[in-house]
Enzyme design. Structure first.
Site, PDB file in Angstrom:
ATOM      1  N   ASN A  51     -16.742 -13.065 -12.904  1.00  0.00           N
ATOM      2  CA  ASN A  51     -17.832 -13.589 -12.798  1.00  0.00           C
ATOM      3  C   ASN A  51     -17.709 -14.989 -13.553  1.00  0.00           C
ATOM      4  O   ASN A  51     -18.045 -14.797 -14.613  1.00  0.00           O
ATOM      5  CB  ASN A  51     -19.180 -13.008 -13.090  1.00  0.00           C
ATOM      6  CG  ASN A  51     -20.519 -13.860 -12.886  1.00  0.00           C
ATOM      7  OD1 ASN A  51     -20.283 -14.829 -12.381  1.00  0.00           O
ATOM      8  ND2 ASN A  51     -21.712 -13.461 -13.564  1.00  0.00           N
ATOM      9  N   LYS A  72     -19.368 -17.765 -13.228  1.00  0.00           N
ATOM     10  CA  LYS A  72     -20.533 -18.417 -13.590  1.00  0.00           C
ATOM     11  C   LYS A  72     -20.524 -19.997 -13.222  1.00  0.00           C
ATOM     12  O   LYS A  72     -19.793 -20.198 -12.443  1.00  0.00           O
ATOM     13  CB  LYS A  72     -21.049 -18.083 -15.179  1.00  0.00           C
ATOM     14  CG  LYS A  72     -21.177 -16.690 -15.215  1.00  0.00           C
ATOM     15  CD  LYS A  72     -21.821 -16.335 -16.494  1.00  0.00           C
ATOM     16  CE  LYS A  72     -21.846 -14.755 -16.852  1.00  0.00           C
ATOM     17  NZ  LYS A  72     -22.481 -14.427 -18.207  1.00  0.00           N
ATOM     18  N   HIS A  76     -28.192 -11.258 -10.594  1.00  0.00           N
ATOM     19  CA  HIS A  76     -27.818 -11.590 -11.998  1.00  0.00           C
ATOM     20  C   HIS A  76     -28.773 -11.797 -13.030  1.00  0.00           C
ATOM     21  O   HIS A  76     -29.847 -12.725 -12.574  1.00  0.00           O
ATOM     22  CB  HIS A  76     -26.632 -12.527 -12.146  1.00  0.00           C
ATOM     23  CG  HIS A  76     -25.790 -12.498 -13.488  1.00  0.00           C
ATOM     24  ND1 HIS A  76     -26.438 -12.905 -14.573  1.00  0.00           N
ATOM     25  CD2 HIS A  76     -24.730 -12.057 -13.622  1.00  0.00           C
ATOM     26  CE1 HIS A  76     -25.552 -12.774 -15.471  1.00  0.00           C
ATOM     27  NE2 HIS A  76     -24.595 -12.162 -14.964  1.00  0.00           N
ATOM     28  N   GLU A 135     -29.150 -13.855 -15.431  1.00  0.00           N
ATOM     29  CA  GLU A 135     -29.268 -15.300 -15.605  1.00  0.00           C
ATOM     30  C   GLU A 135     -30.046 -15.829 -14.539  1.00  0.00           C
ATOM     31  O   GLU A 135     -31.060 -16.674 -14.720  1.00  0.00           O
ATOM     32  CB  GLU A 135     -28.034 -15.902 -15.581  1.00  0.00           C
ATOM     33  CG  GLU A 135     -27.539 -15.582 -17.138  1.00  0.00           C
ATOM     34  CD  GLU A 135     -25.903 -15.558 -17.160  1.00  0.00           C
ATOM     35  OE1 GLU A 135     -25.191 -16.205 -16.275  1.00  0.00           O
ATOM     36  OE2 GLU A 135     -25.209 -14.840 -18.316  1.00  0.00           O
ATOM     37  N   GLU A 183     -25.872  -4.408 -16.310  1.00  0.00           N
ATOM     38  CA  GLU A 183     -25.591  -5.280 -17.328  1.00  0.00           C
ATOM     39  C   GLU A 183     -26.703  -5.572 -18.149  1.00  0.00           C
ATOM     40  O   GLU A 183     -27.785  -6.316 -18.048  1.00  0.00           O
ATOM     41  CB  GLU A 183     -25.153  -6.887 -16.776  1.00  0.00           C
ATOM     42  CG  GLU A 183     -24.144  -6.717 -15.768  1.00  0.00           C
ATOM     43  CD  GLU A 183     -23.411  -8.332 -15.545  1.00  0.00           C
ATOM     44  OE1 GLU A 183     -22.408  -8.374 -15.514  1.00  0.00           O
ATOM     45  OE2 GLU A 183     -24.161  -9.149 -15.221  1.00  0.00           O
ATOM     46  N   GLY A 236     -22.310 -12.133 -22.731  1.00  0.00           N
ATOM     47  CA  GLY A 236     -21.940 -13.090 -23.814  1.00  0.00           C
ATOM     48  C   GLY A 236     -22.037 -13.112 -25.207  1.00  0.00           C
ATOM     49  O   GLY A 236     -22.081 -14.077 -25.966  1.00  0.00           O
ATOM     50  N   SER A 262     -19.989  -8.410 -21.936  1.00  0.00           N
ATOM     51  CA  SER A 262     -18.913  -8.488 -23.283  1.00  0.00           C
ATOM     52  C   SER A 262     -17.840  -7.593 -23.028  1.00  0.00           C
ATOM     53  O   SER A 262     -17.301  -6.802 -23.896  1.00  0.00           O
ATOM     54  CB  SER A 262     -19.600  -8.335 -24.424  1.00  0.00           C
ATOM     55  OG  SER A 262     -20.570  -9.251 -24.882  1.00  0.00           O
TER      56      SER A 262
HETATM   57  P1  PGA Z   1     -20.030 -11.472 -20.090  1.00  0.00           P
HETATM   58  O1  PGA Z   1     -20.569 -11.865 -18.782  1.00  0.00           O
HETATM   59  O2  PGA Z   1     -18.748 -10.570 -19.781  1.00  0.00           O
HETATM   60  O3  PGA Z   1     -19.366 -13.060 -20.678  1.00  0.00           O
HETATM   61  O4  PGA Z   1     -20.728 -10.797 -21.069  1.00  0.00           O
HETATM   62  C1  PGA Z   1     -20.847 -10.882 -17.871  1.00  0.00           C
HETATM   63  C2  PGA Z   1     -21.834 -11.149 -16.728  1.00  0.00           C
HETATM   64  O5  PGA Z   1     -22.698 -11.735 -17.185  1.00  0.00           O
HETATM   65  O6  PGA Z   1     -21.492 -10.899 -15.685  1.00  0.00           O
END
Ligand code: PGA
Length: 253
Positions: free
Chosen positions: A13, A15, A95, A97, A165, A171, A210
């Site tokens: 992903n 982003k 997601h 976010e 998630e 992150g 992560s």
């Molecule tokens: P990350 O993000 O691996 O940077 O923690 C995962 C995601 O939000 O899909």
């Protein structure tokens, strides 16, 4: 990308990252994906889908969101048919976010998943609890509630994947314990079977938050963890490759 036998899937992903200069990285990721039996996908900003498809037509390319309407007066949005035409074969929906920044509800997410499917896309439906919800002992209820409310009508393992998630792990470099991951993935599995019957056993459930080359083998060995949704560590082939290799090893184990 058939889910039926629940082989592993590692989905990147990106982003809001990636310019045309990063297409060489997409080419490198496509090379890795060809070498391994695990399914690999990369979900890109809408602007990169068509150029990525040109450099790596055999890599499964995804969008990160689609609008729930077929077309019309929705300034700034893209439809499922648009990303499909650009070369996407799947999309993420829900997601955290987007749930936070764009205030998307479970009903919006269900509608997006259904619109994606109607346009012929596979769907990765995300769920996950906040840290406060985990601390309050509400993680299982929160996550299974999101899955039940967001599950598209006619859901099938042929095209639906769930991604768990935990918001606090995205992150941050922090991940839940293996026991906590297992508990949530088992609960999602039970909810899927409850709603979909036996077909729920065929739906892949990814872990995200992560995931990296160091923790992937541990996470991917957990029952009901059928792959990963990877943010930061998907941005370069160098960081992504060890995760894909760990998934491949887990499939051979
Ligand atoms: P990350 O993000 O691996 O940077 O923690 C995962 C995601 O939000 O899909």
């Amino acid at each position: 990308m058939s889910n039926i036998e629940r082989g592993k899937l590692i989905a990147g992903n990106w982003k809001m990252n990636g310019m045309s200069g990063d297409l060489t990285e997409i080419g490198r990721i496509a090379t890795i994906s060809r070498a391994e039996k695990v399914d690999v996908a990369i979900c890109l900003p809408a602007t990169l889908i068509a150029p990525a498809f040109e450099v790596a037509a055999d890599l499964a390319i995804g969008a990160q969101d689609v609008h729930q309407a077929e077309k019309g007066a929705h300034t700034g949005c893209v439809s499922a048919a648009m990303v499909k035409e650009a070369g996407a074969e799947l999309t993420i929906v829900g997601h955290s976010e987007r749930r936070q920044d764009q205030h998307e509800s479970d009903a919006d997410i269900k509608a997006k998943a259904e619109a994606a499917r109607a346009a012929g896309l596979s769907v990765i439906l995300c769920c996950g609890e906040s840290e406060a919800e985990r601390d309050a002992g509400e993680a299982v209820a929160r996550v299974t509630g999101q899955v039940a409310a967001g599950l598209p009508d006619g859901a099938s393992p042929d095209w639906l994947t769930i991604a768990y998630e935990p918001i606090w792990a995205i992150g941050t470099g922090r991940i839940p314990s293996a026991e906590d991951v297992a508990e949530i993935h088992d609960a999602i599995r039970a909810k899927l079977v409850d709603v979909m019957g036996d077909a729920g056993n065929g739906v892949r459930i990814l872990y995200g938050g992560s995931m990296n080359g160091e923790n992937a083998a541990m996470l991917l060995a957990i029952e009901n963890v059928d792959g990963g949704l990877v943010g930061g560590a998907s941005l370069t082939a160098e960081k992504f490759a060890p995760i894909v290799e760990a998934a491949n090893a887990a499939m051979s184990a």
